[in-house]
Write a protein that holds these residues in place. Structure first.
Motif, short mmCIF file in Angstrom:
data_model
loop_
_atom_site.label_atom_id
_atom_site.label_comp_id
_atom_site.label_asym_id
_atom_site.label_seq_id
_atom_site.Cartn_x
_atom_site.Cartn_y
_atom_site.Cartn_z
N GLU A 40 -25.84 -25.68 4.69
CA GLU A 40 -25.78 -27.22 4.03
C GLU A 40 -27.04 -26.92 2.96
N LYS A 41 -28.21 -26.50 3.03
CA LYS A 41 -29.12 -26.38 2.06
C LYS A 41 -28.89 -25.71 1.07
N GLU A 42 -28.12 -24.75 1.20
CA GLU A 42 -27.51 -23.86 0.30
C GLU A 42 -26.24 -24.27 -0.36
N HIS A 43 -25.84 -25.45 -0.34
CA HIS A 43 -24.43 -26.28 -0.56
C HIS A 43 -23.49 -25.04 -0.37
N LYS A 44 -23.41 -24.55 0.75
CA LYS A 44 -22.34 -23.70 1.45
C LYS A 44 -21.45 -24.29 2.46
N THR A 67 -15.46 -30.76 4.10
CA THR A 67 -15.42 -31.05 2.66
C THR A 67 -14.11 -32.10 2.19
N ARG A 68 -14.26 -32.61 1.20
CA ARG A 68 -13.23 -33.48 0.78
C ARG A 68 -11.74 -32.58 0.66
N PHE A 297 -27.58 -35.04 9.57
CA PHE A 297 -26.96 -35.52 8.32
C PHE A 297 -26.59 -34.27 7.53
N SER A 298 -25.11 -33.93 8.08
CA SER A 298 -24.26 -33.06 7.76
C SER A 298 -23.00 -33.33 7.31
N SER A 299 -22.53 -32.57 6.27
CA SER A 299 -21.26 -32.96 5.47
C SER A 299 -20.35 -33.28 6.51
#
Length: 456
Positions: A40-44, A67-68, A297-299
């Motif tokens: 998540e921190k790396e936006h992966k 993800t959407r 707090f995860s996607s």
């Protein structure tokens, strides 16, 4: 393979290279969730399958709902259009459903004394957690009065081979159905499904009147009757292609400490209704995949909630306001507390009308910001720019005091009764006499695309 079976999506994601496997052994305690939060921190946001989970033969899959674009693929649309598509489909209820005999989840069963939750790879996610938690389970039950079914995510703490602690702190349908059952001195029959199609996960969040079932709304997302199967020990119908089905009942007049748990707010939550779920049977498919939803707090924890709120708020606004363009419930607000609304304002006062309408739809919303149609509400920088340049706080901000606002139990800033203050902001321009926004020449914008090759 049925279109309602998530395995056909998993096969497509494998072909697209979205799914990554971890062949080496991972511990049940912390390792999976820690890796997912690092990504998540790396936006992966890959879908991860852990093939070798400590002391278990069942692989764990996670981030399916991260993800959407995953929800969009499930509905056959582009990612940017997913909440708009949800808003359209969720209104098209199909209240009949199709019974599937001999569903795949009956391939393996544990009943009676053979029930053993410890045979499932139930993960301990964060050091603050009270123990292992089942996080992806959708709990299904019926209203004791109307018979309408509900399903929704509820955290469940592993407490014994046939016992789960469950919290009904959302104070929504399952909480009310259990209250009605307990008033009669009766346990509430329920079932838990794990590993289902994203449409089912998303539709479970839909705002549906208490006398209507959620299956009709979910079927609307598929555009066809929902395929369900009967449980074996309780009078519940469940989605036919679930990877796991856990049957049982929520016990009346019994409570036991549950929590703390790392919630979507990024805080540990000690609040709980402290209910107990007694397990009667466990069923699962051949070669099952155990879906673990990373909490905190995860996607994956937030995206499903955000899309639903965007769609349901959009539908509500458009009933009375003709020119609402889009609604965003950003990840920064846990997908639940803030709501950004863009609209073409044609009369002064419409922005605040939109604010009140949003608050009426969902008691979780603490802040509603209305901007003009030229602002992209999915780009928070543009929303903040509109506030910076179009807002005067003494006349464009509305504050509803805390004692008047029902809030979210998991919000640590609410009072002891879970009440919250609310704020509405009109960040729209006045209809006349405002400075024009700087715009580029569209023809030149198109022409200069030939120069982009020099910028790479």
């Amino acid at each position: 393979m049925s279109n309602q079976d998530w395995r056909h999506l998993i096969e497509e994601w494998k072909k697209e290279g979205i799914i990554k496997h971890v062949p080496e052994e991972v511990k049940k305690e912390y390792e999976i969730s820690t890796l997912m939060m690092e990504l998540e921190k790396e936006h992966k946001y890959p879908i991860m399958i852990f093939d070798n989970v400590e002391n278990n033969e069942i692989p764990v899959i996670t981030n399916v709902l991260g993800t959407r674009e995953r929800f969009a693929k499930a509905m056959g649309v582009e990612g940017k259009n997913v909440s708009e598509e949800y808003a359209k489909r969720i209104k098209n209820r199909i209240d009949s459903f199709k019974i599937v005999e001999n569903p795949p989840f009956l391939a393996n069963s544990m009943t009676g004394d053979d029930v053993d939750l410890y045979k499932l790879p139930i993960i301990t996610h964060f050091p603050i957690d009270a123990g292992p938690y089942l996080t992806s389970g959708l709990v299904i039950a019926k209203d004791p009065e109307s018979g309408s079914e509900t399903l929704g995510f509820h955290r469940m703490q592993l407490k014994g081979k046939d016992k789960l602690g469950i919290s009904l702190h959302s104070r929504q349908r399952l909480w009310e159905y259990f209250r009605r059952s307990e008033e009669k001195g009766e346990n509430l029959e329920a079932a838990i499904v794990i590993g289902v199609h994203p449409n089912i996960s998303l539709g479970s969040q839909a705002l549906v009147p208490y006398h209507k079932g959620k299956y009709g709304a979910i079927a609307g997302l598929f555009g066809e009757e929902l395929e369900v199967s009967n449980c074996t020990t309780v009078d519940i119908q469940v989605p036919a292609y679930a990877e796991f089905v856990i049957e049982g009942e929520i016990l009346a007049n019994e409570r036991e400490k549950e929590g703390p748990f790392a919630e979507f707010t990024n805080y540990a939550c000690h609040r709980s209704t402290e209910n107990l779920f007694h397990v009667k049977a466990i069923h699962y498919r051949e070669n099952p995949l155990f879906h673990d939803l990373t909490p905190g707090f995860s996607s994956e924890h937030i995206t499903v909630v955000a899309i639903q709120r965007e769609g349901d708020v959009l539908n509500a606004l458009r009933q009375t306001l003709p020119n609402v363009k889009a609604v965003s419930c950003p990840v920064s607000s846990c997908g639940i507390f803030h709501c950004y609304i863009s609209m073409k304002k044609i009369a002064e006062g419409q922005a605040m009308q939109a604010v009140f309408a949003a608050f009426a739809v969902d008691h979780h919303i603490k802040l509603a910001i209305v901007v003009d149609e030229d602002v992209d509400v999915f780009n928070e920088q543009e929303v903040l720019w509109a506030m910076a340049t179009r807002l005067q706080a003494d006349k464009d901000v509305l504050i509803i005091p805390q004692h008047m606002g029902m809030g979210e139990t998991l919000d640590p800033s609410t009072d002891e009764l879970s009440r919250t203050s609310k704020m509405g902001i009109d960040a729209t321009k006045p209809l006349e006499g405002f400075s024009p926004k700087i715009e580029m020449n569209p023809e030149v914008e198109e022409d200069v695309k030939r120069l982009l090759k020099y910028t790479v």
